[in-house]
Design a protein around this motif. Structure first.
Motif, PDB file in Angstrom:
ATOM      1  N   VAL A 165       0.835  -1.203   0.000  1.00 37.04           N
ATOM      2  CA  VAL A 165       0.000   0.000   0.000  1.00 37.04           C
ATOM      3  C   VAL A 165       0.870   1.253   0.000  1.00 37.04           C
ATOM      4  O   VAL A 165       0.429   2.321  -0.388  1.00 37.04           O
ATOM      5  CB  VAL A 165      -0.999   0.040   1.177  1.00 37.04           C
ATOM      6  CG1 VAL A 165      -1.993  -1.090   1.074  1.00 37.04           C
ATOM      7  CG2 VAL A 165      -0.296   0.041   2.515  1.00 37.04           C
ATOM      8  N   GLY A 166       2.124   1.102   0.403  1.00 36.42           N
ATOM      9  CA  GLY A 166       3.060   2.223   0.363  1.00 36.42           C
ATOM     10  C   GLY A 166       3.368   2.681  -1.048  1.00 36.42           C
ATOM     11  O   GLY A 166       3.972   3.731  -1.242  1.00 36.42           O
ATOM     12  N   VAL A 208      -6.813   0.982   0.587  1.00 33.34           N
ATOM     13  CA  VAL A 208      -6.993  -0.252   1.351  1.00 33.34           C
ATOM     14  C   VAL A 208      -7.765  -1.213   0.446  1.00 33.34           C
ATOM     15  O   VAL A 208      -8.899  -0.922   0.055  1.00 33.34           O
ATOM     16  CB  VAL A 208      -7.771   0.020   2.658  1.00 33.34           C
ATOM     17  CG1 VAL A 208      -7.994  -1.272   3.428  1.00 33.34           C
ATOM     18  CG2 VAL A 208      -7.051   1.050   3.507  1.00 33.34           C
ATOM     19  N   ALA A 209      -7.142  -2.320   0.107  1.00 33.96           N
ATOM     20  CA  ALA A 209      -7.712  -3.233  -0.886  1.00 33.96           C
ATOM     21  C   ALA A 209      -9.127  -3.702  -0.535  1.00 33.96           C
ATOM     22  O   ALA A 209      -9.946  -3.877  -1.429  1.00 33.96           O
ATOM     23  CB  ALA A 209      -6.797  -4.436  -1.076  1.00 33.96           C
ATOM     24  N   ASN A 210      -9.434  -3.874   0.732  1.00 31.77           N
ATOM     25  CA  ASN A 210     -10.751  -4.438   1.063  1.00 31.77           C
ATOM     26  C   ASN A 210     -11.857  -3.389   1.173  1.00 31.77           C
ATOM     27  O   ASN A 210     -13.005  -3.759   1.381  1.00 31.77           O
ATOM     28  CB  ASN A 210     -10.692  -5.291   2.328  1.00 31.77           C
ATOM     29  CG  ASN A 210     -10.330  -4.508   3.562  1.00 31.77           C
ATOM     30  OD1 ASN A 210      -9.970  -3.344   3.478  1.00 31.77           O
ATOM     31  ND2 ASN A 210     -10.402  -5.144   4.711  1.00 31.77           N
ATOM     32  N   ASN A 211     -11.538  -2.077   1.030  1.00 29.71           N
ATOM     33  CA  ASN A 211     -12.641  -1.115   1.064  1.00 29.71           C
ATOM     34  C   ASN A 211     -12.481   0.096   0.152  1.00 29.71           C
ATOM     35  O   ASN A 211     -13.377   0.932   0.097  1.00 29.71           O
ATOM     36  CB  ASN A 211     -12.955  -0.667   2.495  1.00 29.71           C
ATOM     37  CG  ASN A 211     -11.893   0.209   3.091  1.00 29.71           C
ATOM     38  OD1 ASN A 211     -10.877   0.487   2.483  1.00 29.71           O
ATOM     39  ND2 ASN A 211     -12.136   0.651   4.314  1.00 29.71           N
ATOM     40  N   SER A 212     -11.380   0.224  -0.561  1.00 31.81           N
ATOM     41  CA  SER A 212     -11.254   1.326  -1.516  1.00 31.81           C
ATOM     42  C   SER A 212     -12.059   1.015  -2.770  1.00 31.81           C
ATOM     43  O   SER A 212     -12.253  -0.153  -3.125  1.00 31.81           O
ATOM     44  CB  SER A 212      -9.786   1.550  -1.895  1.00 31.81           C
ATOM     45  OG  SER A 212      -9.070   2.069  -0.803  1.00 31.81           O
ATOM     46  N   LEU A 213     -12.521   2.052  -3.430  1.00 35.85           N
ATOM     47  CA  LEU A 213     -13.263   1.874  -4.667  1.00 35.85           C
ATOM     48  C   LEU A 213     -12.325   1.404  -5.773  1.00 35.85           C
ATOM     49  O   LEU A 213     -11.119   1.626  -5.713  1.00 35.85           O
ATOM     50  CB  LEU A 213     -13.921   3.195  -5.072  1.00 35.85           C
ATOM     51  CG  LEU A 213     -14.976   3.713  -4.101  1.00 35.85           C
ATOM     52  CD1 LEU A 213     -15.410   5.115  -4.502  1.00 35.85           C
ATOM     53  CD2 LEU A 213     -16.166   2.776  -4.070  1.00 35.85           C
ATOM     54  N   PHE A 236      -4.262   6.655  -5.440  1.00 37.46           N
ATOM     55  CA  PHE A 236      -4.555   5.496  -6.286  1.00 37.46           C
ATOM     56  C   PHE A 236      -3.383   4.522  -6.323  1.00 37.46           C
ATOM     57  O   PHE A 236      -2.229   4.887  -6.112  1.00 37.46           O
ATOM     58  CB  PHE A 236      -4.939   5.935  -7.700  1.00 37.46           C
ATOM     59  CG  PHE A 236      -3.874   6.707  -8.428  1.00 37.46           C
ATOM     60  CD1 PHE A 236      -3.062   6.089  -9.364  1.00 37.46           C
ATOM     61  CD2 PHE A 236      -3.687   8.062  -8.199  1.00 37.46           C
ATOM     62  CE1 PHE A 236      -2.083   6.799 -10.048  1.00 37.46           C
ATOM     63  CE2 PHE A 236      -2.708   8.786  -8.872  1.00 37.46           C
ATOM     64  CZ  PHE A 236      -1.905   8.152  -9.800  1.00 37.46           C
ATOM     65  N   ASN A 237      -3.728   3.266  -6.581  1.00 36.77           N
ATOM     66  CA  ASN A 237      -2.751   2.176  -6.639  1.00 36.77           C
ATOM     67  C   ASN A 237      -3.322   1.080  -7.533  1.00 36.77           C
ATOM     68  O   ASN A 237      -4.539   0.914  -7.625  1.00 36.77           O
ATOM     69  CB  ASN A 237      -2.494   1.631  -5.227  1.00 36.77           C
ATOM     70  CG  ASN A 237      -1.181   0.902  -5.079  1.00 36.77           C
ATOM     71  OD1 ASN A 237      -0.341   0.901  -5.962  1.00 36.77           O
ATOM     72  ND2 ASN A 237      -0.994   0.262  -3.933  1.00 36.77           N
TER      73      ASN A 237
END
Length: 112
Positions: A30-31, A65-70, A97-98
């Motif tokens: 996530v960094g 955050v993979a489990n709650n970002s759009l 964004f990632n």
């Protein structure tokens, strides 16, 4: 709104050079999230990403955050409204964004 500003790797605190492409970071960390300061007066972003990306808006550099970002699907041109209501006077809204995978994706962004 009359604005049309195509961004590059040097825009909004991304840290690249003028003319560089914008790339979404690898989801290996996530960094690797990129943090784009949106220009004052911008109400929409036109976004084209070569692959799927996680994203959020905040008034700080907030990692996705993979489990709650759009998720913005890759391969399409999307128009996304900038949520100006999250900002207090003097705050800068950021588009964070990632990539959704370990592959980095070229991302094209226009401020409108």
């Amino acid at each position: 709104s009359g604005n049309f500003n195509q961004l590059d790797g040097s825009s909004g605190g991304l840290g690249g050079s003028p003319g560089d492409v914008i790339s979404a970071g690898s989801s290996a960390s996530v960094g690797n999230t990129k943090h784009l300061d949106i220009s004052s007066g911008v109400h929409q972003l036109l976004i084209y990403s070569k692959g799927d990306i996680y994203f959020n808006f905040a008034t700080s550099d907030e990692d996705v955050v993979a489990n709650n970002s759009l998720i913005l699907l890759g391969g399409i041109l999307a128009s996304v409204a900038v949520p100006l209501g999250i900002a207090d006077a003097g705050d800068t809204v950021r588009f964070n964004f990632n990539s959704t995978t370990t592959a980095t994706h070229t991302v094209r962004i226009v401020e409108v």
